[in-house]
Write a protein that holds these residues in place. Structure first.
Motif, PDB file in Angstrom:
ATOM      1  N   VAL A 178       7.333  -1.589   9.168  1.00  0.00           N
ATOM      2  CA  VAL A 178       8.648  -2.215   9.035  1.00  0.00           C
ATOM      3  C   VAL A 178       8.560  -3.695   9.409  1.00  0.00           C
ATOM      4  CG1 VAL A 178      11.041  -2.223   9.873  1.00  0.00           C
ATOM      5  CG2 VAL A 178       9.920  -0.050   9.316  1.00  0.00           C
ATOM      6  N   ASP A 179       7.792  -4.016  10.460  1.00  0.00           N
ATOM      7  CA  ASP A 179       7.598  -5.431  10.826  1.00  0.00           C
ATOM      8  C   ASP A 179       7.067  -6.229   9.641  1.00  0.00           C
ATOM      9  OD1 ASP A 179       8.417  -5.043  13.453  1.00  0.00           O
ATOM     10  OD2 ASP A 179       6.382  -5.061  14.292  1.00  0.00           O
ATOM     11  N   GLU A 180       6.051  -5.681   8.980  1.00  0.00           N
ATOM     12  CA  GLU A 180       5.443  -6.360   7.828  1.00  0.00           C
ATOM     13  C   GLU A 180       6.458  -6.545   6.701  1.00  0.00           C
ATOM     14  OE1 GLU A 180       2.699  -5.068   4.100  1.00  0.00           O
ATOM     15  OE2 GLU A 180       2.187  -4.159   6.020  1.00  0.00           O
ATOM     16  N   LEU A 181       7.200  -5.493   6.385  1.00  0.00           N
ATOM     17  CA  LEU A 181       8.196  -5.576   5.313  1.00  0.00           C
ATOM     18  C   LEU A 181       9.344  -6.514   5.684  1.00  0.00           C
ATOM     19  CD1 LEU A 181       8.283  -1.799   4.313  1.00  0.00           C
ATOM     20  CD2 LEU A 181       7.297  -3.676   2.969  1.00  0.00           C
ATOM     21  N   GLU A 182       9.695  -6.516   6.957  1.00  0.00           N
ATOM     22  CA  GLU A 182      10.782  -7.389   7.420  1.00  0.00           C
ATOM     23  C   GLU A 182      10.356  -8.863   7.349  1.00  0.00           C
ATOM     24  OE1 GLU A 182      14.080  -6.731  10.810  1.00  0.00           O
ATOM     25  OE2 GLU A 182      12.036  -6.949  11.590  1.00  0.00           O
ATOM     26  N   LYS A 183       9.114  -9.149   7.710  1.00  0.00           N
ATOM     27  CA  LYS A 183       8.607 -10.528   7.614  1.00  0.00           C
ATOM     28  C   LYS A 183       8.647 -11.031   6.176  1.00  0.00           C
ATOM     29  CE  LYS A 183       5.565 -10.370  11.587  1.00  0.00           C
ATOM     30  NZ  LYS A 183       4.223 -10.048  12.048  1.00  0.00           N
TER      31      LYS A 183
ATOM     32  N   ASP B 209      23.916   6.016  16.913  1.00  0.00           N
ATOM     33  CA  ASP B 209      23.214   5.636  18.139  1.00  0.00           C
ATOM     34  C   ASP B 209      22.720   4.209  17.942  1.00  0.00           C
ATOM     35  OD1 ASP B 209      21.558   5.222  20.299  1.00  0.00           O
ATOM     36  OD2 ASP B 209      20.351   7.026  20.002  1.00  0.00           O
ATOM     37  N   ARG B 210      23.382   3.269  18.612  1.00  0.00           N
ATOM     38  CA  ARG B 210      23.060   1.855  18.408  1.00  0.00           C
ATOM     39  C   ARG B 210      21.638   1.516  18.848  1.00  0.00           C
ATOM     40  NH1 ARG B 210      26.562  -1.309  16.631  1.00  0.00           N
ATOM     41  NH2 ARG B 210      25.910  -3.207  17.714  1.00  0.00           N
ATOM     42  N   ARG B 211      21.024   2.374  19.661  1.00  0.00           N
ATOM     43  CA  ARG B 211      19.632   2.133  20.086  1.00  0.00           C
ATOM     44  C   ARG B 211      18.652   2.461  18.963  1.00  0.00           C
ATOM     45  NH1 ARG B 211      19.721   6.069  24.953  1.00  0.00           N
ATOM     46  NH2 ARG B 211      20.843   7.111  23.299  1.00  0.00           N
ATOM     47  N   ALA B 212      19.061   3.349  18.079  1.00  0.00           N
ATOM     48  CA  ALA B 212      18.214   3.726  16.938  1.00  0.00           C
ATOM     49  C   ALA B 212      18.390   2.680  15.844  1.00  0.00           C
ATOM     50  CB  ALA B 212      18.599   5.105  16.417  1.00  0.00           C
ATOM     51  N   LYS B 213      17.291   2.162  15.346  1.00  0.00           N
ATOM     52  CA  LYS B 213      17.351   1.126  14.310  1.00  0.00           C
ATOM     53  C   LYS B 213      17.212   1.750  12.929  1.00  0.00           C
ATOM     54  CE  LYS B 213      17.478  -2.242  17.263  1.00  0.00           C
ATOM     55  NZ  LYS B 213      18.775  -2.744  17.622  1.00  0.00           N
ATOM     56  N   THR B 214      18.189   1.455  12.064  1.00  0.00           N
ATOM     57  CA  THR B 214      18.079   1.893  10.673  1.00  0.00           C
ATOM     58  C   THR B 214      17.307   0.830   9.895  1.00  0.00           C
ATOM     59  OG1 THR B 214      20.190   0.888  10.040  1.00  0.00           O
ATOM     60  CG2 THR B 214      20.239   3.210  10.734  1.00  0.00           C
ATOM     61  N   VAL B 215      16.713   1.251   8.801  1.00  0.00           N
ATOM     62  CA  VAL B 215      15.922   0.352   7.958  1.00  0.00           C
ATOM     63  C   VAL B 215      16.492   0.428   6.548  1.00  0.00           C
ATOM     64  CG1 VAL B 215      13.615  -0.204   7.103  1.00  0.00           C
ATOM     65  CG2 VAL B 215      13.886   0.812   9.384  1.00  0.00           C
ATOM     66  N   THR B 216      16.884  -0.739   6.036  1.00  0.00           N
ATOM     67  CA  THR B 216      17.505  -0.810   4.714  1.00  0.00           C
ATOM     68  C   THR B 216      16.823  -1.896   3.890  1.00  0.00           C
ATOM     69  OG1 THR B 216      19.603  -0.225   5.763  1.00  0.00           O
ATOM     70  CG2 THR B 216      19.719  -1.069   3.517  1.00  0.00           C
ATOM     71  N   ALA B 217      16.632  -1.612   2.631  1.00  0.00           N
ATOM     72  CA  ALA B 217      16.020  -2.588   1.726  1.00  0.00           C
ATOM     73  C   ALA B 217      16.988  -3.732   1.451  1.00  0.00           C
ATOM     74  CB  ALA B 217      15.615  -1.926   0.418  1.00  0.00           C
ATOM     75  N   THR B 218      16.430  -4.921   1.334  1.00  0.00           N
ATOM     76  CA  THR B 218      17.207  -6.088   0.909  1.00  0.00           C
ATOM     77  C   THR B 218      17.246  -6.093  -0.620  1.00  0.00           C
ATOM     78  OG1 THR B 218      15.242  -7.484   0.782  1.00  0.00           O
ATOM     79  CG2 THR B 218      16.418  -7.408   2.917  1.00  0.00           C
ATOM     80  N   VAL B 219      18.012  -7.015  -1.182  1.00  0.00           N
ATOM     81  CA  VAL B 219      18.036  -7.166  -2.644  1.00  0.00           C
ATOM     82  C   VAL B 219      16.619  -7.469  -3.135  1.00  0.00           C
ATOM     83  CG1 VAL B 219      18.910  -8.581  -4.544  1.00  0.00           C
ATOM     84  CG2 VAL B 219      20.453  -7.848  -2.718  1.00  0.00           C
ATOM     85  N   GLN B 220      15.938  -8.372  -2.435  1.00  0.00           N
ATOM     86  CA  GLN B 220      14.555  -8.719  -2.807  1.00  0.00           C
ATOM     87  C   GLN B 220      13.652  -7.486  -2.719  1.00  0.00           C
ATOM     88  OE1 GLN B 220      13.049 -12.032  -0.530  1.00  0.00           O
ATOM     89  NE2 GLN B 220      10.942 -11.686  -1.185  1.00  0.00           N
ATOM     90  N   GLY B 221      13.859  -6.658  -1.682  1.00  0.00           N
ATOM     91  CA  GLY B 221      13.070  -5.434  -1.530  1.00  0.00           C
ATOM     92  C   GLY B 221      13.332  -4.456  -2.661  1.00  0.00           C
ATOM     93  N   SER B 222      14.590  -4.311  -3.046  1.00  0.00           N
ATOM     94  CA  SER B 222      14.942  -3.413  -4.156  1.00  0.00           C
ATOM     95  C   SER B 222      14.323  -3.884  -5.466  1.00  0.00           C
ATOM     96  CB  SER B 222      16.466  -3.326  -4.310  1.00  0.00           C
ATOM     97  OG  SER B 222      17.041  -2.717  -3.186  1.00  0.00           O
ATOM     98  N   GLN B 223      14.326  -5.192  -5.672  1.00  0.00           N
ATOM     99  CA  GLN B 223      13.743  -5.732  -6.901  1.00  0.00           C
ATOM    100  C   GLN B 223      12.233  -5.510  -6.938  1.00  0.00           C
ATOM    101  OE1 GLN B 223      15.189  -9.767  -6.632  1.00  0.00           O
ATOM    102  NE2 GLN B 223      17.093  -9.275  -7.692  1.00  0.00           N
TER     103      GLN B 223
ATOM    104  N   LYS C  71       0.872  -1.165   0.000  1.00  0.00           N
ATOM    105  CA  LYS C  71       0.000   0.000   0.000  1.00  0.00           C
ATOM    106  C   LYS C  71       0.911   1.217   0.000  1.00  0.00           C
ATOM    107  CE  LYS C  71      -4.078  -2.009   1.898  1.00  0.00           C
ATOM    108  NZ  LYS C  71      -5.195  -1.902   2.751  1.00  0.00           N
ATOM    109  N   GLU C  72       0.301   2.374  -0.153  1.00  0.00           N
ATOM    110  CA  GLU C  72       1.080   3.602  -0.265  1.00  0.00           C
ATOM    111  C   GLU C  72       2.081   3.774   0.885  1.00  0.00           C
ATOM    112  OE1 GLU C  72      -0.537   7.485  -2.326  1.00  0.00           O
ATOM    113  OE2 GLU C  72      -1.141   7.406  -0.223  1.00  0.00           O
ATOM    114  N   ARG C  73       1.668   3.494   2.102  1.00  0.00           N
ATOM    115  CA  ARG C  73       2.567   3.680   3.250  1.00  0.00           C
ATOM    116  C   ARG C  73       3.724   2.693   3.235  1.00  0.00           C
ATOM    117  NH1 ARG C  73      -1.378   5.097   8.385  1.00  0.00           N
ATOM    118  NH2 ARG C  73      -1.927   7.185   7.641  1.00  0.00           N
ATOM    119  N   SER C  74       3.453   1.419   3.000  1.00  0.00           N
ATOM    120  CA  SER C  74       4.538   0.436   2.988  1.00  0.00           C
ATOM    121  C   SER C  74       5.462   0.689   1.790  1.00  0.00           C
ATOM    122  CB  SER C  74       3.996  -0.989   2.991  1.00  0.00           C
ATOM    123  OG  SER C  74       3.093  -1.214   1.939  1.00  0.00           O
TER     124      SER C  74
END
Length: 156
Positions: free
Chosen positions: A87-92, A104-118, A51-54
């Motif tokens: 992010v939980d949904e995309l990570e699953k 800041d190791r407490r802050a979580k970064t979010v990065t696309a996987t190869v599958q996500g980029s494709q 959806k638009e948000r994800s």
């Protein structure tokens, strides 16, 4: 009443109400365009189970900027709990990964996987077509002006 008659009645009502003062209100116009555009985008993204948000989260995760979940929430004007769910949904689905932030190791970064980029590459084509349908009445120059004006209104 037939579907064609309903469509004609809705068009006549719309044409009549466009004459009202609210049709000149920038907030109303932006909201109406957003609602219509979101519906078209969500239909176009459905085949990718997005959806638009994800899609927006995935696009930012694929930007190379390594946004934190807090930055995603702030930039997308969403509650942090909404970002966590997205992010939980995309990570699953193995489309993004979380990692500790570099500063800041407490802050979580979010990065696309190869599958996500494709998947994003394919979904972007569909989203581009949807945007073109919504903005079909604008020529290239007008579309460029609209993007520039919206960007200026948002970020100065």
């Amino acid at each position: 009443m037939t579907i064609e008659a309903q469509d004609e009645q809705q068009a006549a009502t719309k044409d009549r109400l466009v004459a009202s003062r609210i049709s000149q209100d920038v907030g109303f116009l932006l909201a109406k365009l957003h609602v219509g555009g979101s519906a078209v985008n969500n239909r176009a993204l459905a085949e990718f189970d997005l959806k638009e948000r994800s899609y927006s989260v995935l696009m930012l995760a694929d930007s190379g900027l390594e946004p934190t979940q807090r930055e995603l929430a702030d930039f997308l004007s969403l509650d942090p709990s909404q970002i966590v769910s997205l992010v939980d949904e995309l990570e699953k689905r193995k489309l993004v990964v979380r990692a500790p932030g570099k500063q800041d190791r407490r802050a979580k970064t979010v990065t696309a996987t190869v599958q996500g980029s494709q998947l994003l590459a394919q979904a972007s084509v569909a989203a581009g077509r949807a945007e073109a349908r919504v903005l079909a009445s604008l020529d290239d120059r007008e579309l460029e002006q609209l993007r520039a004006l919206l960007g200026k209104a948002l970020w100065g």
